[in-house]
Scaffold this active site. Structure first.
Site, PDB file in Angstrom:
ATOM      1  N   LYS A  60       4.110   0.389   4.868  1.00  0.00           N
ATOM      2  CA  LYS A  60       3.716  -0.927   4.369  1.00  0.00           C
ATOM      3  C   LYS A  60       4.226  -2.012   5.304  1.00  0.00           C
ATOM      4  O   LYS A  60       5.353  -1.938   5.806  1.00  0.00           O
ATOM      5  CB  LYS A  60       4.275  -1.112   2.959  1.00  0.00           C
ATOM      6  CG  LYS A  60       3.835  -2.390   2.252  1.00  0.00           C
ATOM      7  CD  LYS A  60       4.388  -2.419   0.829  1.00  0.00           C
ATOM      8  CE  LYS A  60       3.970  -3.671   0.074  1.00  0.00           C
ATOM      9  NZ  LYS A  60       4.483  -3.673  -1.316  1.00  0.00           N
ATOM     10  N   SER A 135       1.281  -4.160  -4.897  1.00  0.00           N
ATOM     11  CA  SER A 135       1.055  -4.813  -3.616  1.00  0.00           C
ATOM     12  C   SER A 135       0.939  -3.840  -2.448  1.00  0.00           C
ATOM     13  O   SER A 135       0.510  -4.209  -1.360  1.00  0.00           O
ATOM     14  CB  SER A 135       2.179  -5.809  -3.327  1.00  0.00           C
ATOM     15  OG  SER A 135       3.444  -5.159  -3.239  1.00  0.00           O
ATOM     16  N   SER A 159       4.494  -1.825  -7.698  1.00  0.00           N
ATOM     17  CA  SER A 159       3.671  -1.944  -6.498  1.00  0.00           C
ATOM     18  C   SER A 159       3.513  -0.668  -5.689  1.00  0.00           C
ATOM     19  O   SER A 159       2.719  -0.632  -4.754  1.00  0.00           O
ATOM     20  CB  SER A 159       4.239  -3.046  -5.590  1.00  0.00           C
ATOM     21  OG  SER A 159       4.106  -4.296  -6.215  1.00  0.00           O
TER      22      SER A 159
END
Length: 413
Positions: A60, A135, A159
């Site tokens: 990420k 996210s 997330s």
């Protein structure tokens, strides 16, 4: 298939699809190829192998990867280059993982659609006009697309687990404090946790063991037949019928390996607690990213509004928000004195189309683990169309019980 061969297949898929799907934000092809060849050589010589030797990994974009842009999904950070690996990435490399690059995410990690104004609307490969969640949307999408075998995400109120649910893969939020956050662009220091996603449980377990590196004395004993509680309060959040049908089937499947009972967590109202958590994330994000708020550009309008809202929040509202999540924590820990695990849907809905109204209850169930600092695993449940998922929560350091029960249950359909 050798690591270098799997890598070339993955790179071909990325070249063919990423322009439309906006999953990968940067690649480190030269280093990945070199690392894959070194892993192949270790295998060929019968040398000692790391737990993730040759595994293809994506990260990420709020976790630093040496030499790559470290944007946190924020336009203002487009030119920021990481000078060293984050602690989590360094642990993966040490275990033999091949790091391909970084992955798209919801701007600043404050949201769950990964419709990113600077780096593109991230597609869900299972239905490309749908959200992969967030996210850590790129982290779930990269698994579903076959771009990577393991990915790193971060979980503030769900997330990691929401993208795992929407994209049909496995996701784990570890016990707070077990995975280092050095090299993470923080949003909410009170709630942020680093965790892995994977295509299967074996890889998820291996990644967790590498990331957490817990001393054996901290792990909780694994019960022979765990007692699993289903909170009555899940009825307070409206769920899609497909989610409830899948949950019912998963409850039956888990019931073959555990004693499943209802539990009453009176102090927990999912949506009330979630609103408290969101205000905390906005207020802490406004502090963590205060330099960006002072600039005229570099933030999307929605993200800026969220941070400004948090910046203006009165202290009495912040204190009330912390009281809400404290009540949720006490309710969860109280229930876990009666049962070994808690069982809930991961998200109240399946993936929805980009551009549709965003459900306000996406993180109603996932946020509980963050508020209480608990480990939680999301298990995919296959349906006729889009997947859904269930999650199991344990008391702190109970990851081995989560993984053991998940392995016993196997695929849930």
């Amino acid at each position: 298939m050798k690591s270098s061969e799997r890598l070339e297949v993955a790179l071909s898929r990325i070249a063919a699809k990423n322009g439309d799907w906006h999953i990968v934000t940067s690649l480190d092809e030269a280093r990945a190829r070199a690392d894959a060849l070194v892993s192949d050589d270790r295998h060929a010589r019968g040398a000692a192998l790391g737990p993730l030797d040759g595994t293809l990994v994506g990260v990420k974009d709020n976790l630093a990867v040496e030499g790559l842009p470290w944007t946190a999904g924020i336009e203002a950070y487009r030119s920021r280059i990481a000078t060293r690996d984050s602690a989590a990435v360094a642990r993966l490399r040490h275990a033999g993982a091949v790091i391909l690059g970084t992955l798209n995410m919801h701007e600043g990690a404050l949201g769950a659609t990964t419709d990113n104004p600077a780096y593109g609307r991230c597609a869900n490969p299972l239905a490309p006009d749908h959200t992969p969640g967030g996210s850590s949307g790129g982290s779930g999408a990269a698994i579903a697309a076959g771009f990577m075998e393991v990915t790193l995400g971060t979980d503030t109120m769900g997330s990691v687990r929401i993208p795992a649910a929407y994209c049909g893969c496995y996701g784990l939020k570890p016990t707070d404090g077990t995975v280092p956050r050095d090299g993470l662009t923080l949003l909410s220091p009170s709630l942020d946790t680093v965790g892995p996603l994977a295509a299967n449980l074996e890889l998820l377990s291996a990644a967790h063991a590498v990331l957490a590196a817990l001393p054996g004395k901290m792990a909780r004993p694994v019960p022979a037949r765990p007692r699993v509680g289903v909170p009555l309060q899940m009825a307070l959040s409206k769920c899609e019928s497909a989610v409830m049908d899948a949950f019912s089937g998963a409850r039956d499947a888990i019931g073959a390996h555990a004693d499943v009972v209802d539990v009453d967590m009176r102090a927990w109202d999912p949506s009330v607690a979630l609103r408290g958590g969101l205000l905390i994330a906005e207020a802490e994000g406004a502090v963590a990213l205060s330099a960006l708020l002072d600039a005229d550009t570099g933030l999307g309008p929605n993200f800026r509004r969220q941070l400004e809202y948090g910046c203006r929040a009165e202290s009495v509202r912040i204190l009330d928000a912390f009281a809400r999540i404290r009540s949720a924590k006490e309710a969860a820990l109280g229930a876990l004195r009666e049962v070994d695990l808690l069982l809930l849907p991961t998200a109240p809905q399946r993936a929805f189309r980009h551009g549709d109204p965003v459900p306000t209850n996406q993180a109603d169930f996932t946020s509980l683990a963050n508020f209480a600092g608990l480990p939680a695993i999301s298990l995919p449940v296959q349906t006729d169309h889009l997947p859904t998922a269930v999650q199991l929560l344990s008391a702190p350091y109970g990851e081995m019980t989560l993984l053991k029960l998940a392995a016993d249950v196997g695929a849930i359909a």
